[in-house]
Design a protein around this motif. Structure first.
Motif, mmCIF file in Angstrom:
data_model
loop_
_atom_site.group_PDB
_atom_site.id
_atom_site.type_symbol
_atom_site.label_atom_id
_atom_site.label_comp_id
_atom_site.label_asym_id
_atom_site.label_seq_id
_atom_site.Cartn_x
_atom_site.Cartn_y
_atom_site.Cartn_z
ATOM 1 N N MET A 1 9.534 -6.371 -32.669
ATOM 2 C CA MET A 1 9.240 -7.314 -33.748
ATOM 3 C C MET A 1 8.858 -6.630 -35.054
ATOM 4 S SD MET A 1 7.344 -10.547 -31.947
ATOM 5 C CE MET A 1 7.032 -9.897 -30.314
ATOM 6 N N VAL A 2 8.369 -5.397 -34.972
ATOM 7 C CA VAL A 2 7.953 -4.692 -36.183
ATOM 8 C C VAL A 2 8.934 -3.602 -36.595
ATOM 9 C CG1 VAL A 2 5.504 -5.172 -35.759
ATOM 10 C CG2 VAL A 2 6.510 -3.030 -34.910
ATOM 11 N N GLU B 1 2.009 -15.201 -37.848
ATOM 12 C CA GLU B 1 3.018 -15.118 -38.899
ATOM 13 C C GLU B 1 4.185 -14.228 -38.464
ATOM 14 O OE1 GLU B 1 5.131 -15.893 -42.177
ATOM 15 O OE2 GLU B 1 3.317 -16.915 -41.484
ATOM 16 N N LEU B 2 3.860 -13.166 -37.746
ATOM 17 C CA LEU B 2 4.911 -12.303 -37.205
ATOM 18 C C LEU B 2 5.788 -13.095 -36.229
ATOM 19 C CD1 LEU B 2 6.197 -9.480 -36.835
ATOM 20 C CD2 LEU B 2 4.486 -9.043 -35.053
ATOM 21 N N TRP C 1 14.012 -5.697 -35.463
ATOM 22 C CA TRP C 1 14.017 -6.840 -34.548
ATOM 23 C C TRP C 1 15.424 -7.401 -34.337
ATOM 24 C CZ3 TRP C 1 11.866 -8.896 -30.658
ATOM 25 C CH2 TRP C 1 11.896 -10.270 -30.380
ATOM 26 N N GLN D 1 -2.334 -13.110 -38.368
ATOM 27 C CA GLN D 1 -1.267 -12.191 -38.767
ATOM 28 C C GLN D 1 -0.158 -12.144 -37.725
ATOM 29 O OE1 GLN D 1 -3.321 -8.483 -39.433
ATOM 30 N NE2 GLN D 1 -4.490 -9.286 -41.175
ATOM 31 N N VAL D 2 -0.544 -12.102 -36.461
ATOM 32 C CA VAL D 2 0.469 -12.035 -35.402
ATOM 33 C C VAL D 2 1.210 -13.366 -35.303
ATOM 34 C CG1 VAL D 2 -0.813 -12.821 -33.360
ATOM 35 C CG2 VAL D 2 0.866 -10.999 -33.126
ATOM 36 N N LYS E 1 8.205 -15.335 -38.228
ATOM 37 C CA LYS E 1 9.314 -14.581 -38.805
ATOM 38 C C LYS E 1 10.300 -14.143 -37.727
ATOM 39 C CE LYS E 1 6.626 -12.815 -42.733
ATOM 40 N NZ LYS E 1 6.045 -11.614 -43.384
ATOM 41 N N SER E 2 9.773 -13.696 -36.604
ATOM 42 C CA SER E 2 10.630 -13.254 -35.500
ATOM 43 C C SER E 2 11.434 -14.421 -34.940
ATOM 44 C CB SER E 2 9.783 -12.625 -34.390
ATOM 45 O OG SER E 2 9.074 -11.496 -34.869
ATOM 46 N N ALA F 1 3.805 -3.058 -32.148
ATOM 47 C CA ALA F 1 2.764 -2.525 -33.024
ATOM 48 C C ALA F 1 2.167 -1.227 -32.493
ATOM 49 C CB ALA F 1 1.661 -3.565 -33.211
ATOM 50 N N GLU G 1 -4.583 -5.387 -31.271
ATOM 51 C CA GLU G 1 -3.935 -6.445 -32.047
ATOM 52 C C GLU G 1 -4.708 -7.758 -32.035
ATOM 53 O OE1 GLU G 1 0.601 -6.476 -31.612
ATOM 54 O OE2 GLU G 1 -0.059 -5.667 -29.677
ATOM 55 N N THR H 1 5.224 -6.748 -29.348
ATOM 56 C CA THR H 1 5.371 -6.765 -30.809
ATOM 57 C C THR H 1 5.899 -5.429 -31.319
ATOM 58 O OG1 THR H 1 3.099 -5.987 -31.199
ATOM 59 C CG2 THR H 1 3.431 -8.383 -31.022
#
Length: 293
Positions: free
Chosen positions: A113-114, A153-154, A117, A150-151, A157-158, A104, A141, A102
């Motif tokens: 991803m953060v 949702e990440l 990306w 939350q991850v 989006k990714s 993070a 995480e 990720t």
């Protein structure tokens, strides 16, 4: 056979018998595996020293495609994307998937991803990858269910960004996703909170069995969600160590019979360690067994 092994094998066989019938279609491979893949992490001890030679050896052993790792900042395995692409193309090994994190835990690294990306997606497209796969969640995480949401949702989006560039996205499991938090299984959170059309799963058969889960039941409940598999075996002993395919307790012939129901596109032989002799030899041993299926 020890009692624990007998019970586990019996449970898997029973699940397979229950799952047959109209719910499951005919096997895609029709009894014969035609193409073979491997996860490059298996040969991490030699691949950076001699990438061309290592890939050549594995191509000669019968491997057709691979999944890579160590991908960020415009580099793959520490080499610029354009440079490494030349070596991979020359090897005739097809790059199908790349493992990523990720980001993070390394927020200053780009192509995660953060952080930028799109850069990772563009580089993956240049390499000809079909999948980008989140390989692991760091301990920080995954402490709470909210973090898993939350991850998830990440991931959504990714995956949406990947889709726009013609690349698919997936998540690779270990065993920690199956340890309950507040009475819920985190892996179920990921499955339920992500868009099933955007976020697929890379099913690591070893870690699923290590967590005492039944892969056939998972496939039955989430048909078409597992286009990628990691294939590595588990010792018959109580230590449940990783073993070369065919040297352990997992019934690969039975699992591959349900590849189409899983939505399987590619599988990658992997062994994180505990090689009988060496990393390259481990992959050679495993493919010899798979060719007999």
């Amino acid at each position: 056979m020890k009692r624990r092994d007998f019970l586990q094998k019996s449970a898997l066989t029973t699940a397979g018998l229950l799952a047959t019938g109209s719910l499951f279609s005919q096997p895609f491979f029709e009894g014969k595996i035609k193409d073979f893949g491997f996860q490059v992490y298996t040969v991490r001890d030699v691949i950076k020293k001699d990438m061309a030679g290592t890939l050549k050896t594995l191509r000669k052993a019968g491997y057709d495609y691979a999944e890579f790792f160590d991908f960020a900042d415009g580099k793959l395995l520490g080499m610029p994307v354009k440079e490494v692409k030349t070596i991979i193309d020359a090897s005739k090994i097809k790059l199908k998937s790349i493992h990523v994190g990720t980001g993070a835990q390394s927020p200053n690294v780009s192509g995660t991803m953060v952080n930028d990306w799109q850069r990772a997606v563009d580089d993956a497209a240049e390499l000809g990858a079909e999948y980008l796969v989140c390989a692991y969640l760091g301990g920080a995480e995954r402490q709470t269910l909210d973090q898993y949401k939350q991850v998830s949702e990440l991931f959504n989006k990714s995956a949406e960004i990947c889709k726009k560039s013609g690349i698919k996205f997936a998540y690779h499991n270990h065993d920690f996703e199956f340890k309950e938090i507040d009475g819920q299984v985190p892996y179920d959170i990921i499955l339920n909170e992500t868009d099933e059309d955007l976020v697929k799963m890379e099913l690591d058969m070893y870690w699923v069995r290590y967590a005492d889960q039944n892969p056939l039941k998972m496939i039955q409940k989430n048909r078409g969600r597992f286009p990628l598999w990691h294939v590595k075996d588990m010792s018959m002993d109580d230590d449940r160590a990783m073993k070369e395919v065919g040297s352990g307790r997992i019934d690969w012939k039975q699992l591959f019979a349900y590849d189409k129901d899983a939505g399987l596109e590619y599988f990658f032989v992997e062994q994180d360690g505990n090689w009988a002799t060496g990393s390259v030899e481990s992959l050679v041993t495993s493919i010899k067994h798979l060719k007999k299926i």
